[in-house]
Design an enzyme around this catalytic site. Structure first.
Site, short mmCIF file in Angstrom:
data_model
loop_
_atom_site.label_atom_id
_atom_site.label_comp_id
_atom_site.label_asym_id
_atom_site.label_seq_id
_atom_site.Cartn_x
_atom_site.Cartn_y
_atom_site.Cartn_z
N SER A 244 0.81 -1.22 0.00
CA SER A 244 0.00 0.00 0.00
C SER A 244 0.84 1.27 0.00
O SER A 244 0.44 2.28 -0.59
CB SER A 244 -0.94 0.01 1.20
N HIS A 326 -0.33 4.20 4.47
CA HIS A 326 -1.04 4.75 3.32
C HIS A 326 -0.75 6.25 3.17
O HIS A 326 -0.41 6.72 2.09
CB HIS A 326 -2.56 4.57 3.48
#
Length: 386
Positions: A244, A326
């Protein structure tokens, strides 16, 4: 008299060789541009970047470029360039000038590509990095899928991870520095890797087609590192797996590319003649325009990040998501995308902004490294075997 005649013959032979070299090494590069040739301002800037001023005074470089611009249009055609190389340069200058100017000319983007962002979508060379890193991540996932198949924690849609792997990031083993990067190869459940691969391939390949493999590689890997560093500072108790950080770096890089190429992305967007002459291309321009791409990216990033925050707060410990990875990856892509990705028409303010954002990224990395070394609240360091 004989000596003078021989000297003239030697000069003629040398100039013939030079013209032949120009035809082979330079004319194909000029042919990529339109009939106007190369903008003098861009050629001057590229020559400076290639280090020409280390052996040629600036005044001499400016003199050569002005003499080459015989028609005064601020562009140099191949004919004008050839005359400069054979008429204006001395033999000593010519030998050192050729390699520098060839590298400079190759870096100048044709005017038509600056005006039209779609012209920069080219599969030559084809995308290499995103397919390669995606295959590597899938192979590692399959290896651990087989390894865990008969264990008490097999891989399912949302669970199953070999936390004993030397690839996983753990705060207790952060001295094993490779874990700050290799965690991207591990995924928790097949839904995790499926969604990451879909995002990565769709957005990564489109980014690589325009900006090429080496730029995307830099942004992706440094985004992965930024994700794990952000996680290491804010989420000490939770391990970290998944690509991610890199995926969000790609999304952040798309936003950076939109910011620096806003005008070029909107070239002929909603142009009635374009829509009538070539409907498919006209619709393609609308879909690739800056406002549409930005809205689409935000539509994906905001809900996905919000869901990650929600899962981090409410779900059981075993299923918590490292949300700061993220955010760290996205910010790295945004900060690094400005100086690293191709800027179709680079304005002075964009160059300054690129240095600022690069400095911010480096300051963030330095802070996280110092924090990792000095902070005493981490779990006890684990020096046991893997």
């Amino acid at each position: 008299m004989a000596r003078s005649s021989t000297s003239r013959d030697d000069d003629a032979i040398e100039l013939g060789v030079v013209r032949s070299q120009l035809e082979t090494n330079f004319k194909p590069i000029f042919d990529r541009h339109d009939s106007r040739g190369l903008p003098i301002a861009d050629l001057r800037a590229e020559l400076e970047d290639e280090g020409l001023l280390s052996f040629m005074p600036r005044a001499r470089m400016d003199e050569l470029l002005e003499k080459a611009n015989t028609d005064g249009d601020q562009f140099i055609t191949y004919k004008e360039f050839s005359q400069m190389m054979t008429r204006d340069l001395t033999a000593a200058e010519r030998s050192r000038f050729q390699s520098v100017i060839r590298a400079a000319i190759k870096d100048i983007i044709p005017v038509r590509m600056r005006e039209d962002f779609l012209a920069n979508y080219t599969c030559c060379p084809p995308p290499l990095f995103i397919p390669f890193i995606s295959i590597a991540e899938i192979v590692v996932f399959l290896i651990y899928y087989v390894e865990l198949k008969d264990s008490k924690d097999p891989v399912t849609a949302t669970s199953g991870i070999a936390m004993y792997s030397p690839l996983v990031y753990k705060a207790s083993r952060r001295y094993e520095a490779w874990r700050f990067l290799t965690y991207m190869l591990m995924h928790q459940g097949y839904m995790h890797i499926i969604f990451n691969m879909l995002f990565q391939l769709f957005f990564g390949i489109s980014l690589e087609i325009v900006h090429k493999a080496w730029r995307v590689c830099i942004v992706y890997l440094l985004g992965v590192i930024a994700g794990s560093l952000a996680h290491s500072v804010t989420d000490h108790a939770v391990g970290l797996v998944g690509a991610s950080g890199g995926v969000y770096a790609i999304l952040g890089a798309h936003v950076a590319a939109i910011v620096t190429n806003w005008r070029e992305m909107n070239y002929k967007c909603m142009d009635q003649e374009e829509l009538e002459d070539n409907t498919v291309k006209g619709i393609g321009r609308i879909l690739c325009s800056a406002p549409v791409k930005l809205a689409f990216l935000l539509f994906l990033v905001i809900p996905d990040t919000s869901l990650a925050v929600y899962r981090r707060i409410v779900e059981p410990e075993a299923q918590k998501v490292g949300v700061t990875a993220h955010i760290g990856g996205f910010m790295a892509g945004l900060l690094l995308g400005i100086p690293v990705l191709k800027n179709i028409t680079r304005h002075p303010w964009e160059t300054t902004l690129g240095w600022v954002t690069l400095s911010v990224y480096l300051a963030f990395v330095a802070f996280c490294c110092i924090f990792n070394a000095a902070y005493t609240g981490y779990p006890p360091t684990d020096y046991e075997g893997w």
